[in-house]
Design an enzyme around this catalytic site. Structure first.
Site, PDB file in Angstrom:
ATOM      1  N   HIS A  17       0.805  -1.211   0.000  1.00 38.62           N
ATOM      2  CA  HIS A  17       0.000   0.000   0.000  1.00 38.62           C
ATOM      3  C   HIS A  17       0.844   1.269   0.000  1.00 38.62           C
ATOM      4  O   HIS A  17       0.393   2.306  -0.495  1.00 38.62           O
ATOM      5  CB  HIS A  17      -0.950   0.016   1.196  1.00 38.62           C
ATOM      6  CG  HIS A  17      -2.203  -0.761   0.971  1.00 38.62           C
ATOM      7  ND1 HIS A  17      -2.323  -2.087   1.297  1.00 38.62           N
ATOM      8  CD2 HIS A  17      -3.406  -0.394   0.436  1.00 38.62           C
ATOM      9  CE1 HIS A  17      -3.538  -2.505   0.989  1.00 38.62           C
ATOM     10  NE2 HIS A  17      -4.216  -1.504   0.459  1.00 38.62           N
ATOM     11  N   GLY A  18       2.028   1.223   0.567  1.00 42.61           N
ATOM     12  CA  GLY A  18       2.818   2.448   0.581  1.00 42.61           C
ATOM     13  C   GLY A  18       4.187   2.270   1.192  1.00 42.61           C
ATOM     14  O   GLY A  18       4.425   1.357   1.987  1.00 42.61           O
TER      15      GLY A  18
END
Length: 486
Positions: free
Chosen positions: A326-327
């Site tokens: 996700h990041g």
């Protein structure tokens, strides 16, 4: 180009739709596919044409590797397993380079007290989604579950614009047969009506509900330096609702657009905030990502086939990797870790066979999800701590003066008493919207239900008209979808 923009709704989509079906009507099937691929690449390049060579080279590379995997192994110099490993590692390397290089350099500088300059790489749009989609294609090709020898077909599978930017993450075998069906090349007015209805619902979720909550979430996380208990909970809940209505709104819009072309995308949300345990949540939230993590990470690691301890470590590893996907930040890693730990605890708890009251199970699950989202949203650890600390602090709370005699012990914990009018008027809007949010997520039917019960009648036409009209007047500002960043 955004789904919630005038250019997309009134120019790009109608032109693509009418030319596509015109070409099919003239039996120019290859040309119609080519149009969809060209339109999708144009849609992708709208933000920055510099992204285009990346997706094109990634697509060509994976098409070649997939074809090699689809042929008989005796014609290869290397084993299929080696070729698959090379393909998967190459895809991950591309993702790591653009998404995680600066993150690794920053951590190296902190750990070793060095001063290595960061590359300041711009993250190519949708690289996480089209990378995962193509990895799944390679694995499916290795398993002989798909065969694709036509570059145009493969390009359409990767770039089909409704699902290109933020999913759903689809399998080749669930998409390409739909494009091949003769009946899907002719306008289907029921699908058109259903597609426009679902699109309008998603548009309403995004521009009316999600963008309203985004104001309070941004104020609490990024602007305010201090928060009291009410403000902290309003901040966390606002982001919890913003993320849901933003991403589920995008997914509804993608499903609706695809239906215009007679293509059915998989359902990606199934009322996730109705979940009564964390496993139930992940069966409902971002379903195609959960499917990918299960099929291509959890099961290959051994799943639940190698004893309880190994099952727990596999769950934890899978969700930490999901957090990293996700990041590039420790807050995302910690968010994944929290969900991994929650799943481990749920699995261990279920061994005792103890059932909680349904309302209590929902309350615990929802609050865990809400708290975990704080780390997902926070740009830095300090932002997360600021919100979380004040969610459980009584400092700076003002209660009506008439309660002072009954609650005389509270001032020692940071509570004060005084006029409340200004505080109530400032917070009434967010309270009303939070109530609306809870009503919608708990009582209203989801997209899956709408698709099953939809009939092109006057009621649905009225709902469509109202939703679209209200949304139309909210399109003036620029508002990107949250998952475009991942």
């Amino acid at each position: 180009m955004l789904f919630n923009s005038y250019a997309f709704i009134f120019v790009f989509l109608p032109i693509t739709f009418f030319i596509y079906f015109y070409l099919n009507q003239k039996r120019l099937t290859e040309a119609s596919k080519g149009l969809l691929v060209f339109s999708s690449l144009f849609f992708y390049s709208w933000w920055n044409i510099m992204y285009l060579p990346i997706i094109l080279s990634s697509m060509l590379f994976n098409f070649i590797i997939g074809n090699v995997l689809n042929h008989d192994e005796k014609h290869h110099r290397f084993s299929k397993k080696s070729i698959l490993t090379f393909g998967v590692v190459s895809n991950i390397a591309l993702l790591v380079y653009f998404k995680y290089t600066d993150f690794m350099i920053d951590n190296c500088n902190r750990l070793l007290d060095t001063n290595i300059p960061t590359l300041d790489l711009a993250l190519p749009l949708a690289i996480s989604f089209f990378t995962f989609q193509q990895i799944s294609y390679l694995v499916d090709s290795y398993r002989q579950e798909t065969r694709e020898y036509d570059l145009l077909n493969y390009a359409l599978f990767v770039t089909f614009f409704p699902q290109l930017i933020a999913g759903p993450i689809v399998h080749h075998k669930e998409m390409m047969p739909q494009f091949s069906k003769t009946r899907n090349k002719v306008k289907n007015y029921k699908n058109i009506a259903m597609g426009l209805f679902i699109f309008s619902m998603g548009l309403f979720k995004k521009v009316v509900i999600a963008d309203t909550f985004s104001v309070w979430a941004t104020q609490g996380f990024d602007v305010a330096t201090t928060l009291n208990l009410f403000e902290a909970w309003a901040t966390s809940l606002s982001y919890t609702f913003q993320l849901y209505f933003d991403f589920s709104g995008y997914t509804d819009m993608a499903i609706g657009i695809a239906l215009l072309f007679n293509i059915k995308l998989p359902i990606n949300f199934n009322s996730p905030y109705k979940a009564t345990d964390i496993q139930d949540f992940w069966r409902r939230w971002h379903i195609t990502l959960s499917r990918f993590l299960k099929e291509y990470i959890y099961i290959p690691l051994g799943g639940n086939r190698k004893g309880e301890f190994r099952t727990y470590t596999n769950l934890l590893a899978t969700f930490i990797l999901g957090g990293i996907w996700h990041g590039a930040g420790w807050t995302f890693v910690f968010w994944g870790f929290l969900h991994g730990i929650a799943l481990v605890m749920h699995r261990a708890w279920s061994k005792f066979g103890v059932k909680l009251w349904r309302w209590l199970a929902w309350l615990i699950t929802f609050n865990f999800i809400n708290i975990a989202w704080v780390f997902f949203r926070a740009k830095e650890w300090g932002d997360a701590i600021k919100v979380l600390a004040n969610m459980f602090s009584l400092d700076d709370i003002v209660l009506p003066t008439f309660l002072a005699s009954r609650l005389h012990f509270l001032p020692t914990h940071g509570v004060s008493f005084g006029p409340l009018a200004s505080h109530l008027s400032a917070g009434m809007d967010v309270i009303i919207w939070l109530v609306i949010g809870f009503i919608i997520i708990l009582l209203f039917p989801n997209t899956s239900n709408k698709l099953q019960i939809f009939k092109p009648n006057i009621v649905h036409m009225f709902i469509f008209s109202i939703a679209f009209t209200i949304s139309f007047y909210k399109l003036s500002g620029y508002s990107e979808f949250l998952y475009f960043r991942f």
